[in-house]
Write an enzyme that holds these catalytic residues in place. Structure first.
Site, short mmCIF file in Angstrom:
data_model
loop_
_atom_site.label_atom_id
_atom_site.label_comp_id
_atom_site.label_asym_id
_atom_site.label_seq_id
_atom_site.Cartn_x
_atom_site.Cartn_y
_atom_site.Cartn_z
N GLU A 265 43.26 40.82 27.14
CA GLU A 265 44.14 41.18 27.95
C GLU A 265 44.45 42.35 27.76
OE1 GLU A 265 47.38 39.57 30.93
OE2 GLU A 265 47.41 38.48 28.90
N LYS B 146 43.69 40.51 38.51
CA LYS B 146 44.39 39.17 38.42
C LYS B 146 44.67 38.46 39.68
CE LYS B 146 47.95 36.11 35.05
NZ LYS B 146 48.51 36.05 34.26
N CYS C 132 44.34 35.20 31.30
CA CYS C 132 45.84 34.48 30.82
C CYS C 132 46.04 33.23 31.45
CB CYS C 132 46.64 35.59 30.52
SG CYS C 132 48.28 35.26 30.04
#
Length: 308
Positions: free
Chosen positions: A65, A125, A175
């Protein structure tokens, strides 16, 4: 009954191998958190990941990430071009963690999928972290008062397609998105071309050498058990690993070391009960147990009253 059913159902193969295995290369840059976003370190980080990406080809190369800690629009003009050349030469696919801006004041925590000779893939995300990636409603005053230089990321769509890699379909999550099993299951269930493997890209260097690293790996193992699919993990400081469809860690890099994890991974297709039902099955079972306990208590109370 629940334990016995669980033991019996473990022997059922809900998913099956699909397509041919692919070679994967999962990168762990081990960039210290106190240097990761320092302006004077940007050039070093760009050089680091360019070297790690081009060191060795694979069907799928994945970075952590925000491996590139700057907007894609501000990259040096030839940076992605040089990577494209390498990918085209080796028929490799790259998943690059980088923030993306599609419009003024619109920013996404994203990964870009760079396939050889094909349009760029993008995953944004969608399950954002409060105060880390967005300001909760009603708390702007607090952020302004504390003078925290924090803006809002734009969430991605709830359902996003997978990234095609040599016959396999790789679905990223960023994440702690892999904490939300039902959301991953929903993406698989609703995609006309369901993912055959999962990919988590993370930077949890924020937590240092703590229980967060093995805990996050266990979270990924649970997602593999629920979906019957392998989970690949490319992280900044750990735990970079390959998890098989049964939730077993088959390969892992030592944390807090710079390196790459190479492996061959088989994709799996099919729908598990969890993909079909999500948390409804678990919640339904819990409600059934509560109802049974209530009925038994009522019966016991009735017998006691009649006996008196």
């Amino acid at each position: 009954v629940v334990l016995a059913a669980g033991g019996l159902l473990r022997g059922v193969a809900w998913t099956a191998p699909e397509g041919k295995p692919i070679s994967v290369r999962l990168l762990q840059g081990n960039v210290p958190q106190n240097l990761k976003f320092a302006p004077e370190e940007i050039d070093n980080t760009l050089a680091l990941y360019h070297r790690m990406i081009t060191e060795k080809p694979a069907d799928l190369i994945a970075t952590p990430e925000t491996a590139i800690p700057m907007l894609s629009s501000r990259l040096p003009p030839d940076y992605l071009g040089l990577l494209d050349t390498f990918l085209a030469q080796h028929r490799a696919h790259l998943v690059l963690g980088i923030p993306v801006s599609s419009a003024p004041h619109s920013y996404a925590n994203s990964v870009l999928g760079l396939p050889p000779g094909a349009p760029v893939y993008r995953y944004d995300k969608h399950h954002l972290v409060p105060f880390g990636e967005f300001i909760p409603l009603g708390f702007r005053w607090f952020v302004d008062m504390m003078r925290i230089p924090l803006g809002d990321f734009t969430p991605g769509a709830t359902i996003q397609p997978a990234f095609s890699v040599n016959g396999q379909r790789v679905l990223p999550n960023i994440c702690y998105e892999d904490l939300f099993g039902e959301e991953i299951a929903k993406q698989i269930a609703r995609d006309p071309a369901p993912a055959t493997m999962l990919l988590n890209v993370s930077n949890i260097a924020w937590f240092g050498d703590s229980i967060a690293l093995p805990q996050h790996l266990q979270i990924s193992q649970m997602r593999s058990l629920e979906t019957g699919r392998p989970m690949l993990r490319a992280t900044n400081t750990g735990a970079t690993a390959i998890v098989d469809p049964a939730g077993r860690v088959v390969a892992q890099l030592a944390p807090f070391r710079q390196g790459a994890l190479d492996g061959t991974v088989q994709g799996y297709g099919g729908l598990t009960p969890y993909i079909r039902l999500g948390n409804a099955g678990v919640v339904g079972l819990a409600l059934l147990l509560l109802a049974s306990a209530w009925i038994m208590t009522r019966r016991k109370g009735s017998k006691g009253a009649s006996g008196g």
